[in-house]
Motif scaffolding. Sequence first.
Motif, PDB file in Angstrom:
ATOM      1  N   PRO A   8     -42.041  23.534 -31.408  1.00  0.00           N
ATOM      2  CA  PRO A   8     -42.048  22.598 -32.769  1.00  0.00           C
ATOM      3  C   PRO A   8     -40.635  22.762 -33.395  1.00  0.00           C
ATOM      4  O   PRO A   8     -39.875  23.879 -33.433  1.00  0.00           O
ATOM      5  CB  PRO A   8     -43.084  23.672 -33.231  1.00  0.00           C
ATOM      6  N   HIS A  70     -48.532  23.237 -37.857  1.00  0.00           N
ATOM      7  CA  HIS A  70     -47.351  22.523 -36.917  1.00  0.00           C
ATOM      8  C   HIS A  70     -47.676  22.935 -35.382  1.00  0.00           C
ATOM      9  O   HIS A  70     -47.670  22.467 -34.367  1.00  0.00           O
ATOM     10  CB  HIS A  70     -46.238  22.614 -37.372  1.00  0.00           C
ATOM     11  N   TRP A  71     -47.795  24.270 -35.559  1.00  0.00           N
ATOM     12  CA  TRP A  71     -47.906  25.036 -33.994  1.00  0.00           C
ATOM     13  C   TRP A  71     -49.338  24.640 -33.352  1.00  0.00           C
ATOM     14  O   TRP A  71     -49.406  24.508 -32.171  1.00  0.00           O
ATOM     15  CB  TRP A  71     -47.651  26.533 -34.057  1.00  0.00           C
ATOM     16  N   TYR A  85     -44.546  29.005 -26.122  1.00  0.00           N
ATOM     17  CA  TYR A  85     -43.794  28.114 -27.119  1.00  0.00           C
ATOM     18  C   TYR A  85     -42.417  28.644 -27.111  1.00  0.00           C
ATOM     19  O   TYR A  85     -41.943  29.721 -26.894  1.00  0.00           O
ATOM     20  CB  TYR A  85     -44.500  28.809 -28.393  1.00  0.00           C
ATOM     21  N   CYS A  87     -39.148  28.308 -29.702  1.00  0.00           N
ATOM     22  CA  CYS A  87     -38.854  28.096 -30.901  1.00  0.00           C
ATOM     23  C   CYS A  87     -37.344  27.317 -30.760  1.00  0.00           C
ATOM     24  O   CYS A  87     -36.863  27.282 -29.752  1.00  0.00           O
ATOM     25  CB  CYS A  87     -38.480  29.343 -31.818  1.00  0.00           C
TER      26      CYS A  87
END
Length: 176
Positions: A8, A70-71, A85, A87
């Motif tokens: 994201p 958003h995640w 995830y 970043c």
Amino acid sequence: MRFTKAIPTRNRATCLVHAIRSACAQECGDFEIVISNNDSRDETEDVVRMFDDPRIRYFRTERSLSMPDHWEFVLGKARGDWVIYLCDDDALIDDCLSSLAGVIDEHPDLRVIQYANFQYIYDDGISPEGNVLEYHDPFPDGLEVVDSARQVKSVVREMLNDMPKSGNRSTACFQR
């Protein structure tokens, strides 16, 4: 597909290029990279287009979303059995997915894997350390399989108490 690396991002094109580069460089080839642009106003889309890699799938939100929304949005685009995830200001070491695949193969009942990470401190003019790359063995004390339901109940119990809260930055891979 075994892994999805979900990235994201919002207005961080200068960092994003390094995250994508590290995601593409994995030794384990059974993955996709899902990049979600949260209504950025910078060169994020141009950065993604620089990479000619069929494993990259790019999405842009229709409007600016909160970080949790958003995640969730990027998670909804994932097709892999396991999601990591990443970043937009972080990177993966080349054997991250290979190491995770080995742990998953050895312990097929696992649903979440939490592991240590590198820490890079850039020269921000504030941190006396400046430009430091720290490496931590992902499993310094070996692999420990824990009853996560018991762990979560314990954490929630502590959160409900009137105590100061602390944050923890860690990296995890979880099964969808």
